[in-house]
Design a protein around this motif. Structure first.
Motif, short mmCIF file in Angstrom:
data_model
loop_
_atom_site.label_atom_id
_atom_site.label_comp_id
_atom_site.label_asym_id
_atom_site.label_seq_id
_atom_site.Cartn_x
_atom_site.Cartn_y
_atom_site.Cartn_z
N TRP A 66 34.62 16.02 64.99
CA TRP A 66 34.89 14.82 64.20
C TRP A 66 35.92 13.92 64.86
CZ3 TRP A 66 35.24 17.55 58.76
CH2 TRP A 66 33.94 17.80 58.30
N PRO A 71 33.35 11.67 61.15
CA PRO A 71 32.43 12.30 60.19
C PRO A 71 31.86 11.28 59.22
CG PRO A 71 34.71 12.72 59.57
CD PRO A 71 34.74 12.07 60.92
N HIS A 235 39.41 10.65 62.69
CA HIS A 235 38.54 11.22 61.67
C HIS A 235 38.29 10.24 60.52
CE1 HIS A 235 39.86 14.83 63.75
NE2 HIS A 235 38.97 15.55 63.10
#
Length: 412
Positions: A66, A71, A235
């Motif tokens: 990620w 993500p 992320h």
């Protein structure tokens, strides 16, 4: 510890001391060298352990991937909702005596995984849901809070601008009345989750001062563009928002929010989660450095066998313990309803600085391997560089504490 007496447990779930500590046994471990678990209730420890398990099982296996490819936020938000990560501080209205330490422990465990995991909850809870619960109308709360709690909806908080961060009075986004409607124009920058959000809490200047608006992101004239080339916080998404003649009904106005104190109260809420999260990042870095120093051999001995290594580890352990202890103390003050914004500023200032120092030392103890994603300290280090800037820089919080100490406002 033999003379320590048990504090009576009342309806507010006061503190139980661990039986092992009361009986004089050494229960310290590298992860809790100061036995700070003794300051937590059984319920708090149980909730903390459940979040830790969630992080270790559902999130940690994916952190390296990620970091390279962000993500899918909507899926991650729904996953958080399924595990009841949202809404711990929010009810029909903002909780006046919230389970502050329990929430803080959640933030600590999430950021031990990655800063962005804590940031997701901080944005959804401390900023968006708090603004709705504290300042919104019953209709606004009933429409959005249930969706935000379950993770079916994603929210963002739009205060920062290209030319105005901590200087809220310097914002240039404006809202003007046009008949019964409001029309918004301006730009926002560094807005977490803005690209994926269903609803934005937007702050703008009006003839009546700074006001907040609930803006569905599908409204005509609202645009969101992801900020590329980020080195930290990979992320999560950071966004530039455009507001071009965004027309809103009168019902979009947050009726109870007026003046700069309203958005600043929301960011103060977020600082509480940040100061806990920084302690979690520091703990993860320290434990990674300890494991590395015991496993890696140089000159025929483990790194941990060298005096300078042990000095580094002892200093890191101290900083982790003190950061966690400060977070627990501020949490107890919050539960009593007497924590101040200046105290939260000091907590954010102290703990983020401690986290950065631990992360840097831990990265150095990993040698050349320390700049790879195989080990967590480099990721925490660059994330904490971003955390040291948002929700008020070190300089801003230093002046906030200075103002509280002296009574003199030195911001200008």
């Amino acid at each position: 510890m033999a003379n320590v007496s048990l504090v009576e447990h009342d309806a507010a779930e006061h503190v139980w001391l661990l039986p092992e500590v009361l009986h004089g046994k050494d229960t310290s471990s590298p992860a809790d060298f100061l036995a700070l678990d003794s300051l937590l209730t059984p319920a708090e420890r149980g909730e903390r352990d459940a979040v830790r398990q969630f992080v270790e099982k559902e999130l940690s296996p994916h952190t390296r991937d990620w970091f390279k490819i962000r993500p899918p936020l909507r899926e991650l938000t729904r996953l958080f909702g399924q595990h009841r990560m949202f809404g711990r501080l929010i009810g029909e209205t903002a909780a006046r005596i919230p389970p502050a330490v329990s929430f803080g422990l959640q933030m600590l465990e999430l950021e031990a995984g990655d800063t962005a995991f804590r940031q997701l909850v901080s944005t959804q809870d401390n900023l968006v849901m708090f603004a709705l619960a504290e300042y919104g109308s019953p209709e606004q709360r009933s429409e959005w809070l249930p969706q935000l709690v379950t993770g079916e909806a994603v929210g963002c908080f739009a205060m920062t601008e290209p030319t105005a961060g901590s200087d809220v009075a310097g914002m240039q986004t404006v809202a003007r009345r046009d008949g019964p409607d409001w029309v918004l124009n301006g730009e926002k920058r560094w807005i977490t989750n803005g690209v994926d959000a269903d609803v934005a809490i937007v702050w703008a200047k009006t003839d009546e001062g700074i006001r907040g608006f609930v803006v569905p992101t599908r409204t005509a004239g609202f645009s969101a563009v992801d900020i590329g080339d980020k080195v930290a916080m990979r992320h999560s998404s950071s966004t530039e928002l455009g507001l071009r003649n965004v027309r809103l009904p009168a019902s979009a106005l947050l009726p109870l929010a007026s003046g700069s104190r309203a958005p600043l109260s929301c960011t103060s809420e977020a600082r509480y989660g940040i100061l806990w999260g920084a302690a979690g990042a520091a703990r993860d870095c320290f434990l990674a450095a300890l494991e590395r120093s015991l496993a890696r051999t140089q000159f025929g001995r483990p790194l941990a066998n060298f005096q300078l290594t042990q000095q580094r580890l002892a200093v890191m352990c101290s900083k982790v313990g003190h950061a966690t202890m400060l977070a627990i103390h501020l949490g107890r003050l919050r539960e009593q309803g007497c924590v101040t914004a200046a105290q939260l500023s000091l907590g954010k200032l102290q703990n983020v600085q401690a986290g950065l120092e631990v992360a840097r030392e831990a990265r150095a103890l990993h040698g050349g391997d320390g700049i790879t994603l195989e080990f967590s300290p480099i990721r925490h280090m660059i994330n904490l560089e971003a955390v040291s800037t948002y929700e008020g820089t070190h300089e801003i919080h230093t002046l906030a504490v200075g103002r509280a100490l002296t009574g003199i406002d030195a911001f200008r």
